[in-house]
Motif scaffolding. Structure first.
Motif, PDB file in Angstrom:
ATOM      1  N   ALA A   1      -0.725  -0.276   3.401  1.00 35.00           N
ATOM      2  CA  ALA A   1      -2.029  -0.929   3.102  1.00 35.00           C
ATOM      3  C   ALA A   1      -2.502  -1.688   2.337  1.00 35.00           C
ATOM      4  O   ALA A   1      -3.280  -2.618   2.177  1.00 35.00           O
ATOM      5  N   ASN A   2      -1.337  -1.941   1.263  1.00 30.46           N
ATOM      6  CA  ASN A   2      -1.586  -2.792   0.005  1.00 30.46           C
ATOM      7  C   ASN A   2      -0.653  -4.091  -0.067  1.00 30.46           C
ATOM      8  O   ASN A   2      -0.824  -4.707  -1.032  1.00 30.46           O
ATOM      9  N   THR A   3       0.375  -4.086   0.633  1.00 28.84           N
ATOM     10  CA  THR A   3       1.233  -5.229   0.580  1.00 28.84           C
ATOM     11  C   THR A   3       0.844  -6.289   1.274  1.00 28.84           C
ATOM     12  O   THR A   3       0.550  -6.389   2.510  1.00 28.84           O
ATOM     13  N   PRO A   4       0.893  -7.536   0.493  1.00 28.02           N
ATOM     14  CA  PRO A   4       0.170  -8.794   1.337  1.00 28.02           C
ATOM     15  C   PRO A   4       1.265  -9.483   2.147  1.00 28.02           C
ATOM     16  O   PRO A   4       2.350  -9.023   1.881  1.00 28.02           O
ATOM     17  N   ALA A   5       0.872 -10.109   3.175  1.00 26.04           N
ATOM     18  CA  ALA A   5       1.945 -10.627   3.988  1.00 26.04           C
ATOM     19  C   ALA A   5       2.733 -11.738   3.063  1.00 26.04           C
ATOM     20  O   ALA A   5       2.082 -12.246   2.368  1.00 26.04           O
ATOM     21  N   SER A   6       4.035 -11.790   3.699  1.00 25.78           N
ATOM     22  CA  SER A   6       4.698 -12.827   2.914  1.00 25.78           C
ATOM     23  C   SER A   6       5.758 -13.124   3.878  1.00 25.78           C
ATOM     24  O   SER A   6       6.226 -12.617   4.854  1.00 25.78           O
TER      25      SER A   6
END
Ligand SMILES: [Zn+2]
Length: 256
Positions: free
Chosen positions: A121-126
């Motif tokens: 839910a909290n990890t930004p796309a990279s």
């Protein structure tokens, strides 16, 4: 009755994620291609010191980890030339839920699922999409003297490292990050959980050294440099650590 239903639901969720987890684990442990690791910094105590430390982090801050794993893999005869690439991800605002203090198995399973959900839910796309996600939680050393325990989960390949927001601690922070990274690949701790002393012989960098003490390096999963039978020092950088044969076997570098 309700407890049974809750457990059944939990087991169902576990079973449904197990297949995906197993697939990603067997790929990462085969060491056929470079593993992508992303470090996501988090200001865990909301302090100025942590904010400044995070702002100063660069992609190159993690190069020593790549070089270290290159050299260690080489020592164990792995052909792969760049086994791991580490990149710096965006800062995450929300702090992950704390680990329960109990030793109950059900609490541990529940927390593992909660963390995986939190990460989702909290990890930004990279880019590239990380095989392993490491969350670096920073604290101001002026107000925090004792850190919560860092964790590396093999399921979901997630590591949570609690670190001091101070430049001179960067070397030991990288030791903790790499230790947790190896947990996500199946490595186990090689120290006595009660005394924190390295376990002989697997937790020693040079188990055959004579005299045995003092050692000058730590085995990475033992986490400390044995100085005597009752004393051990925290390594200040990855240069003061090695990956021993047992760990190399656990992460799939050695197969004998
Ligand atoms: Zn550990």
């Amino acid at each position: 009755m309700f407890k049974r239903i809750r457990i059944a639901i939990l087991l169902f969720i576990l079973a449904s994620v197990a297949l995906g987890t197993w697939k990603s684990q067997s790929r990462t442990r085969s060491w056929q291609s470079t593993l992508y690791v992303t470090v996501f910094p988090i200001n865990a105590d909301g302090s100025e010191a942590s904010a400044r430390h995070i702002a100063a982090l660069e992609e190159s801050s993690f190069e020593p980890v790549e070089e270290y794993l290159d050299a260690q893999a080489n020592e164990h005869g792995l052909a792969q030339t760049r086994p791991v690439m580490v990149s710096l991800g965006s800062r995450i605002e929300r702090v992950p839920p704390p680990r329960p203090r109990t030793s109950s198995v059900l609490d541990a399973i529940r927390w593992s699922l909660t963390i995986r959900y939190w990460a989702w839910a909290n990890t930004p796309a990279s880019a590239p999409k990380p095989d392993i996600r490491l969350y670096a939680l920073f604290y101001d050393p002026a107000t925090h003297h004792v850190m919560p325990e860092s964790t590396g989960l093999q399921k979901g390949q997630i590591g949570l490292a609690h670190l001091f927001a101070e430049k001179r601690m960067h070397g030991s922070n990288l030791v903790i990050l790499t230790h947790e990274m190896l947990h996500t690949l199946g490595a186990t701790d090689l120290y006595d959980l009660r005394t924190t002393l390295p376990l002989y012989p697997d937790g020693y960098a040079k188990p055959k050294q004579s005299p045995r003490y003092p050692q000058t390096q730590a085995e990475l999963m033992a986490g400390r440099i044995p100085l005597s039978e009752t004393q051990a020092d925290i390594p200040l950088s990855l240069r003061e650590t090695v990956i021993g044969a047992r760990t190399a076997r656990e992460i799939g570098w050695l197969h004998d």
